[in-house]
Each structure stands twice: as structure tokens, then as C-alpha cells.
Design a protein around this motif. Structure first.
Motif, PDB file in Angstrom:
ATOM      1  N   PHE A 132       0.501   4.329 -12.763  1.00 13.91           N
ATOM      2  CA  PHE A 132      -0.579   3.473 -12.070  1.00 13.91           C
ATOM      3  C   PHE A 132      -0.366   1.988 -12.322  1.00 13.91           C
ATOM      4  N   ALA A 133       0.051   1.760 -13.823  1.00  9.30           N
ATOM      5  CA  ALA A 133       0.502   0.434 -14.447  1.00  9.30           C
ATOM      6  C   ALA A 133       1.562  -0.096 -13.574  1.00  9.30           C
ATOM      7  N   LEU A 170       1.588  -3.464 -11.327  1.00  3.10           N
ATOM      8  CA  LEU A 170       2.459  -4.569 -11.616  1.00  3.10           C
ATOM      9  C   LEU A 170       3.585  -5.098 -10.501  1.00  3.10           C
ATOM     10  N   ILE A 171       3.925  -3.917  -9.551  1.00  7.47           N
ATOM     11  CA  ILE A 171       4.612  -4.031  -8.318  1.00  7.47           C
ATOM     12  C   ILE A 171       3.875  -4.410  -7.217  1.00  7.47           C
ATOM     13  N   THR A 172       2.837  -4.174  -6.960  1.00  8.92           N
ATOM     14  CA  THR A 172       2.079  -4.239  -5.757  1.00  8.92           C
ATOM     15  C   THR A 172       0.782  -5.312  -5.600  1.00  8.92           C
ATOM     16  N   GLU A 228       0.903  -1.148   0.145  1.00 10.23           N
ATOM     17  CA  GLU A 228       0.019  -0.061  -0.138  1.00 10.23           C
ATOM     18  C   GLU A 228       0.873   1.210   0.085  1.00 10.23           C
ATOM     19  N   LYS A 229       1.646   1.356   0.975  1.00  6.07           N
ATOM     20  CA  LYS A 229       2.806   2.493   1.194  1.00  6.07           C
ATOM     21  C   LYS A 229       3.587   2.827  -0.391  1.00  6.07           C
ATOM     22  N   LEU A 230       3.960   1.505  -0.873  1.00  7.10           N
ATOM     23  CA  LEU A 230       4.766   1.552  -2.217  1.00  7.10           C
ATOM     24  C   LEU A 230       4.043   2.033  -3.308  1.00  7.10           C
ATOM     25  N   SER A 231       2.710   1.513  -3.368  1.00  7.03           N
ATOM     26  CA  SER A 231       1.931   2.154  -4.424  1.00  7.03           C
ATOM     27  C   SER A 231       1.610   3.541  -4.440  1.00  7.03           C
ATOM     28  N   ARG A 232       1.340   4.178  -3.186  1.00  6.00           N
ATOM     29  CA  ARG A 232       0.905   5.478  -2.940  1.00  6.00           C
ATOM     30  C   ARG A 232       2.276   6.157  -3.405  1.00  6.00           C
ATOM     31  N   ILE A 233       3.396   5.977  -2.863  1.00 12.10           N
ATOM     32  CA  ILE A 233       4.553   6.709  -3.281  1.00 12.10           C
ATOM     33  C   ILE A 233       4.915   6.581  -5.097  1.00 12.10           C
ATOM     34  N   ILE A 235       1.567   9.999 -18.376  1.00  6.32           N
ATOM     35  CA  ILE A 235       2.577   9.666 -17.234  1.00  6.32           C
ATOM     36  C   ILE A 235       2.059   9.125 -16.097  1.00  6.32           C
ATOM     37  N   LEU A 236       0.952   9.667 -15.817  1.00  2.33           N
ATOM     38  CA  LEU A 236       0.039   9.092 -14.225  1.00  2.33           C
ATOM     39  C   LEU A 236      -0.380   7.769 -14.562  1.00  2.33           C
ATOM     40  N   GLY A 237      -0.729   7.455 -15.966  1.00  3.35           N
ATOM     41  CA  GLY A 237      -1.402   6.206 -16.400  1.00  3.35           C
ATOM     42  C   GLY A 237      -0.117   4.887 -16.254  1.00  3.35           C
ATOM     43  N   VAL A 238       1.150   5.541 -16.701  1.00  2.00           N
ATOM     44  CA  VAL A 238       2.216   4.580 -16.775  1.00  2.00           C
ATOM     45  C   VAL A 238       2.469   4.279 -15.300  1.00  2.00           C
TER      46      VAL A 238
END
Length: 94
Positions: free
Chosen positions: A54-55, A59-61, A19-24, A49-52
Motif C-alpha cells: 500500500f505504501a 508513493l508511485i500513484t 488507478e490500474k497500477l495501484s490495484r495491480i 507485506i500488504l502495508g508495504v
């Protein structure tokens, strides 16, 4: 194959870290996108850029990678319900 299915989860510490990583990641990409979009006067680049971001954050989280499974919970063993229910009934009848 079963080992892979059994480990298809994320522990509580891993959920907090994801959760923290996705927000960062999303915040960072949002700021960079906003600055770059303002610099070239293209709001669409900000959105791209915001879409990238988010993607990338997804993928990471979202998948339960092994880094999110380092603190598993130790559950108590399952009790046999049939034995418990029979012993309670026999105590009631006495």
C-alpha cells in the motif's frame, strides 16, 4: 516556480493508469503476503507485506509524476464575461 505549480495535476488517461497500477501493486503484494504468511503461519507478516504494498502504491500513484501528464486537455480560451454581459444588456434595451 509557477511552472511547477501549473503542472501539478494529472490528466484523465494518467488517472486511469494510476488507478490500474495501484490495484495491480496492492493485489500482487496481497497475494504474496498471503502465501508467505500462510507458509510461515504468521498472519502479521501478511498484514506487514500488504502495508508495504500500500505504501509503495501510494508513493508511485498519488503524486502527479510526469508519466501521468502525457495527455493534457486543450481547454477553450476564457471569454471575457464583462463584454458578453454588456452586449446582452444593450441588445435587450433596443
Amino acid at each position: 516556480m509557477l511552472e511547477f505549480v501549473d503542472n501539478w495535476h494529472m490528466d484523465y488517461v494518467g488517472q486511469a493508469w494510476a488507478e490500474k497500477l495501484s490495484r495491480i501493486i496492492i493485489t500482487l503484494f496481497g497475494i504474496v503476503g498471503l502465501v508467505y504468511g500462510y507458509a510461515i503461519q504468521q498472519f502479521s507478516m501478511t498484514v506487514y507485506i500488504l502495508g508495504v504494498g500500500f505504501a509503495l502504491a501510494s508513493l508511485i500513484t498519488i503524486p502527479p509524476w510526469p508519466i501521468y501528464r502525457k495527455n493534457p486537455l486543450n481547454w477553450q480560451p476564457v471569454k471575457n464575461r464583462d463584454k458578453d454581459s454588456h452586449s446582452k444588456k444593450s441588445k435587450k434595451t433596443k
